[in-house]
Design an enzyme around this catalytic site. Structure first.
Site, PDB file in Angstrom:
ATOM      1  N   PHE A 161      43.915 -12.555  35.071  1.00 57.12           N
ATOM      2  CA  PHE A 161      44.565 -11.432  34.378  1.00 57.12           C
ATOM      3  C   PHE A 161      45.196 -11.835  33.051  1.00 57.12           C
ATOM      4  O   PHE A 161      45.460 -10.982  32.210  1.00 57.12           O
ATOM      5  CB  PHE A 161      45.664 -10.833  35.289  1.00 57.12           C
ATOM      6  CG  PHE A 161      46.947 -11.632  35.271  1.00 57.12           C
ATOM      7  CD1 PHE A 161      47.900 -11.426  34.273  1.00 57.12           C
ATOM      8  CD2 PHE A 161      47.196 -12.609  36.225  1.00 57.12           C
ATOM      9  CE1 PHE A 161      49.071 -12.176  34.237  1.00 57.12           C
ATOM     10  CE2 PHE A 161      48.357 -13.362  36.194  1.00 57.12           C
ATOM     11  CZ  PHE A 161      49.293 -13.142  35.193  1.00 57.12           C
ATOM     12  N   GLU A 188      40.983  -7.628  38.359  1.00 55.43           N
ATOM     13  CA  GLU A 188      41.191  -6.240  38.788  1.00 55.43           C
ATOM     14  C   GLU A 188      42.544  -5.708  38.310  1.00 55.43           C
ATOM     15  O   GLU A 188      42.824  -4.526  38.432  1.00 55.43           O
ATOM     16  CB  GLU A 188      41.071  -6.141  40.319  1.00 55.43           C
ATOM     17  CG  GLU A 188      42.202  -6.791  41.113  1.00 55.43           C
ATOM     18  CD  GLU A 188      42.062  -8.310  41.247  1.00 55.43           C
ATOM     19  OE1 GLU A 188      41.420  -8.941  40.379  1.00 55.43           O
ATOM     20  OE2 GLU A 188      42.628  -8.860  42.205  1.00 55.43           O
ATOM     21  N   SER A 238      43.599 -19.169  39.440  1.00 52.95           N
ATOM     22  CA  SER A 238      44.544 -20.054  40.140  1.00 52.95           C
ATOM     23  C   SER A 238      43.805 -21.194  40.852  1.00 52.95           C
ATOM     24  O   SER A 238      42.601 -21.113  41.118  1.00 52.95           O
ATOM     25  CB  SER A 238      45.331 -19.246  41.167  1.00 52.95           C
ATOM     26  OG  SER A 238      44.438 -18.733  42.138  1.00 52.95           O
ATOM     27  N   CYS A 293      47.995 -20.508  30.975  1.00 52.26           N
ATOM     28  CA  CYS A 293      47.688 -21.724  31.731  1.00 52.26           C
ATOM     29  C   CYS A 293      48.092 -22.955  30.937  1.00 52.26           C
ATOM     30  O   CYS A 293      48.232 -24.034  31.487  1.00 52.26           O
ATOM     31  CB  CYS A 293      46.205 -21.791  32.054  1.00 52.26           C
ATOM     32  SG  CYS A 293      45.195 -22.010  30.593  1.00 52.26           S
ATOM     33  N   GLU A 393      53.292 -23.972  40.105  1.00 48.15           N
ATOM     34  CA  GLU A 393      53.112 -23.253  38.828  1.00 48.15           C
ATOM     35  C   GLU A 393      53.860 -21.929  38.945  1.00 48.15           C
ATOM     36  O   GLU A 393      53.488 -21.070  39.758  1.00 48.15           O
ATOM     37  CB  GLU A 393      51.622 -22.999  38.574  1.00 48.15           C
ATOM     38  CG  GLU A 393      51.351 -22.298  37.265  1.00 48.15           C
ATOM     39  CD  GLU A 393      49.876 -21.974  37.060  1.00 48.15           C
ATOM     40  OE1 GLU A 393      49.212 -21.547  38.029  1.00 48.15           O
ATOM     41  OE2 GLU A 393      49.387 -22.147  35.928  1.00 48.15           O
TER      42      GLU A 393
HETATM   43  P1  NAD Z   1      43.689 -15.543  40.511  1.00 48.97           P
HETATM   44  O1  NAD Z   1      43.140 -16.823  40.998  1.00 48.97           O
HETATM   45  O2  NAD Z   1      44.586 -14.765  41.399  1.00 48.97           O
HETATM   46  O3  NAD Z   1      42.499 -14.549  40.112  1.00 48.97           O
HETATM   47  C1  NAD Z   1      41.405 -14.991  39.363  1.00 48.97           C
HETATM   48  C2  NAD Z   1      40.168 -14.205  39.772  1.00 48.97           C
HETATM   49  O4  NAD Z   1      39.882 -14.479  41.148  1.00 48.97           O
HETATM   50  C3  NAD Z   1      40.355 -12.699  39.650  1.00 48.97           C
HETATM   51  O5  NAD Z   1      39.177 -12.154  39.105  1.00 48.97           O
HETATM   52  C4  NAD Z   1      40.577 -12.252  41.080  1.00 48.97           C
HETATM   53  O6  NAD Z   1      40.069 -10.964  41.347  1.00 48.97           O
HETATM   54  C5  NAD Z   1      39.823 -13.270  41.902  1.00 48.97           C
HETATM   55  N1  NAD Z   1      40.446 -13.505  43.212  1.00 48.97           N
HETATM   56  C6  NAD Z   1      41.752 -13.349  43.546  1.00 48.97           C
HETATM   57  N2  NAD Z   1      41.959 -13.701  44.830  1.00 48.97           N
HETATM   58  C7  NAD Z   1      40.764 -14.095  45.324  1.00 48.97           C
HETATM   59  C8  NAD Z   1      40.329 -14.588  46.594  1.00 48.97           C
HETATM   60  N3  NAD Z   1      41.184 -14.737  47.608  1.00 48.97           N
HETATM   61  N4  NAD Z   1      39.025 -14.921  46.732  1.00 48.97           N
HETATM   62  C9  NAD Z   1      38.155 -14.784  45.710  1.00 48.97           C
HETATM   63  N5  NAD Z   1      38.524 -14.311  44.492  1.00 48.97           N
HETATM   64  C10 NAD Z   1      39.808 -13.973  44.287  1.00 48.97           C
HETATM   65  O7  NAD Z   1      44.396 -15.864  39.100  1.00 48.97           O
HETATM   66  P2  NAD Z   1      45.263 -14.899  38.196  1.00 48.97           P
HETATM   67  O8  NAD Z   1      46.573 -14.679  38.859  1.00 48.97           O
HETATM   68  O9  NAD Z   1      44.472 -13.716  37.784  1.00 48.97           O
HETATM   69  O10 NAD Z   1      45.455 -15.821  36.892  1.00 48.97           O
HETATM   70  C11 NAD Z   1      46.488 -16.752  36.766  1.00 48.97           C
HETATM   71  C12 NAD Z   1      46.024 -18.147  37.113  1.00 48.97           C
HETATM   72  O11 NAD Z   1      44.921 -18.503  36.296  1.00 48.97           O
HETATM   73  C13 NAD Z   1      47.074 -19.213  36.831  1.00 48.97           C
HETATM   74  O12 NAD Z   1      47.057 -20.141  37.878  1.00 48.97           O
HETATM   75  C14 NAD Z   1      46.617 -19.850  35.536  1.00 48.97           C
HETATM   76  O13 NAD Z   1      47.062 -21.171  35.332  1.00 48.97           O
HETATM   77  C15 NAD Z   1      45.140 -19.791  35.726  1.00 48.97           C
HETATM   78  N6  NAD Z   1      44.460 -19.908  34.454  1.00 48.97           N
HETATM   79  C16 NAD Z   1      43.824 -21.086  34.173  1.00 48.97           C
HETATM   80  C17 NAD Z   1      43.204 -21.258  32.956  1.00 48.97           C
HETATM   81  C18 NAD Z   1      42.532 -22.558  32.614  1.00 48.97           C
HETATM   82  O14 NAD Z   1      41.753 -22.578  31.672  1.00 48.97           O
HETATM   83  N7  NAD Z   1      42.785 -23.633  33.330  1.00 48.97           N
HETATM   84  C19 NAD Z   1      43.208 -20.225  32.007  1.00 48.97           C
HETATM   85  C20 NAD Z   1      43.852 -19.021  32.344  1.00 48.97           C
HETATM   86  C21 NAD Z   1      44.464 -18.877  33.576  1.00 48.97           C
END
Ligand code: NAD
Length: 509
Positions: A161, A188, A238, A293, A393
């Site tokens: 997101f 989403e 994440s 991130c 985090e």
């Molecule tokens: P998230 O992991 O909750 O969601 C990421 C994606 O995974 C979304 O599209 C979501 O719909 C999907 N998802 C969520 N739960 C799931 C599950 N149980 N099984 C399968 N898919 C699932 O992450 P977020 O909260 O949207 O984003 C924040 C996180 O992203 C932070 O940890 C941040 O550090 C990380 N991030 C990392 C980078 C990088 O380049 N390392 C860049 C941006 C964000």
């Protein structure tokens, strides 16, 4: 048929569409989620959780489109990207407004989010040279060896997101320009600005079936990770989900790259420029409400710089918390009520664990936006490595401040943290900087730069607990990720035959 949901003002709430085979279609699902403005709680739209059949249809039409797209000349693919970058530039202010409304970040931050993605599209225009193979002439009698970098098929992207423009643009433009087709699964929580960028891609000339979008959560992600026709998956999000995606996709024979969570340190030496450093720390710790991130989440004050803490607190107090679209806002809301509750829970845990809360952002109120998910800048000192606020985090505007007697101690502290996304060093000493860049075990290092995200002709190179898979997004590495190298060893005789009449084995020894 269900009644069309309406907002508090009686307006019909729009539904985010799926993109399948070049058509924006309404999902037939029964599972929907509201997309909510985090400053006001206004429902902006609804997003469907696509059905299994819809995900399958998106993948299958991407597979069909691949047969033609992979043979489309590279110059044609580049011209589409050239048009795409011009369209993004033209529509940037409009998309930034949508992004700020659905995600919460300030308008300048939203513009930056799109601009960093736009730079990847600009880089995609260089694919003619980036995707070139290698050639060695006459490796044996009349034998030449050369490589082709061929697209691999249907690729999928799953995005978080916090950068709804930049991260989708890390993925599909590079995948497509290499000759692949793509299925994108945006976050989403805030897919509306992503969809505006997808609409522009079609306007730029991306043919039907080459780019597809399905919305949803775990079920849709798992369907992408297990489908036979998907060849590669790019994930950003994440650590827990990225690890799951990496394992599931790998088990099903896919190439996977997962960019994941972080705990980024900024190490401050006493010889650093004080004013510039403190400004950088405040911006990198609290900007985008800490939801980057690459945000700085731990400051390590080395030696005499420990006395800078009160000044850092004063800087943080000057930051203005407000709705993202309001002028002069420094810190917008966090993305959801759940995210706010999580951040507040971690701050409470820090207090219970014995860290000193030198700046408390828990009770911030924003006039006119009393319902917003705001958290003010928060600073803890006396943090130890055993505390949850250090090991987790937080993904909110919370800085943990620690001290270290020497640069060596600071390096040891950073290297023993499991994450490896980014780190910053603030100093005026070239020798200290050189030692630091050599000894620090973190994938992206900033020297007097707080958020060292590489420009797109390099690659994003987070490491250790922040990444799974060898190759990072964008830059040269992602061309390797989105292509398969084929090595050809060829013999041509002067009479035009490809091989001798009897012995068809080429002997190189
Ligand atoms: P998230 O992991 O909750 O969601 C990421 C994606 O995974 C979304 O599209 C979501 O719909 C999907 N998802 C969520 N739960 C799931 C599950 N149980 N099984 C399968 N898919 C699932 O992450 P977020 O909260 O949207 O984003 C924040 C996180 O992203 C932070 O940890 C941040 O550090 C990380 N991030 C990392 C980078 C990088 O380049 N390392 C860049 C941006 C964000």
């Amino acid at each position: 048929m269900n009644a069309i949901p309406t907002s508090r003002t009686g307006q019909a709430i729009p539904a985010a569409k799926l993109l399948i085979d070049g058509e924006f279609v309404e999902s037939g699902t029964t599972e929907w989620r509201d997309i909510v403005n985090p400053a006001t709680q206004e429902v902006l739209a609804r997003v469907p959780f696509a059905t299994k059949e819809e995900v399958d249809a998106a993948i299958r039409c991407a597979h069909v489109a691949f047969a033609t797209w992979k043979r489309t000349p590279v110059s044609v693919r580049v011209r589409i990207m050239l048009k795409y970058q011009a369209l993004i530039r033209e529509h940037l202010p409009r998309i930034a407004k949508t992004l700020s409304a659905e995600q919460g970040k300030t308008l300048p931050d939203a513009e930056g989010d799109i601009f960093r993605g736009l730079e990847v599209v600009e880089h995609a225009c260089s694919i003619g040279t980036l995707q070139q193979g290698e050639f060695a002439e006459n490796v044996a009698g009349s034998v030449d060896t050369y490589t082709l970098r061929q697209p691999i098929g249907v690729c999928a992207g799953i995005t978080p997101f916090n950068f709804p423009a930049m991260i989708p643009l890390w993925m599909f433009p590079m995948a497509i320009v290499c000759g692949n087709t793509f299925v994108l699964k945006p976050s989403e929580q805030d897919p509306l600005s992503t969809m505006q960028l997808v609409e522009l891609a079609l306007e730029a000339g991306v043919p039907k079936g080459v780019l597809n979008v399905v919305h949803g959560g775990k079920d849709v992600v798992d369907a992408l990770c297990t489908h036979d026709l998907v060849k590669a998956i790019s994930f950003v999000g994440s650590t827990a989900v990225g690890t799951h995606v990496y394992r599931l996709g790998s088990e099903h024979g896919k190439r996977v790259q997962s960019m994941m969570g972080a705990k980024n340190h900024a190490v401050v030496l006493p010889d650093a420029n004080r004013e510039q450093t403190l400004n950088a720390l405040a911006g990198a710790g609290f900007g985008a409400a800490g939801q980057r991130c690459m945000a700085t989440s731990v400051v390590v004050l080395v030696g005499a710089s420990k006395d800078w803490l009160p000044e850092l607190v004063e800087k943080a107090k000057t930051l203005k918390v407000n709705a993202g679209h309001e002028p002069k806002t420094d810190i917008g809301p966090v993305v959801s009520r759940a995210a706010k509750a999580r951040v507040l829970g971690l701050i409470d845990a820090g207090v219970k664990e014995g860290a000193t809360l030198v700046l408390d952002g828990r009770d911030v109120t924003v006039p006119g936006y009393e319902d917003g998910n705001f958290v003010g800048p928060t600073i803890f000192s006396d943090v130890t490595t055993e505390m949850d606020i250090y090991s987790t985090e937080i993904f909110g505007p919370v800085l943990c401040v620690m001290t270290a007697p020497t640069l060596d101690d600071a390096i040891a502290l950073v290297n023993s943290n499991p994450f490896g996304n980014g780190v910053g060093l603030f100093t005026q000493s070239g020798a200290a900087a050189r030692k630091f860049q050599s000894e620090i075990d973190i994938g992206q290092v900033g020297i007097n730069i707080p958020i060292p995200v590489p420009v797109p002709f390099f690659s994003f190179t987070g490491s250790r607990g922040s990444k799974l898979g060898d190759l990072g997004p964008y830059g040269k590495q992602v061309v390797q990720f989105y292509t398969q190298t084929k090595t050809i060893t060829a013999r041509w005789f002067e009479d035009g035959t490809a091989t001798g009449p009897v012995n068809t084995t080429i002997r190189l020894g």
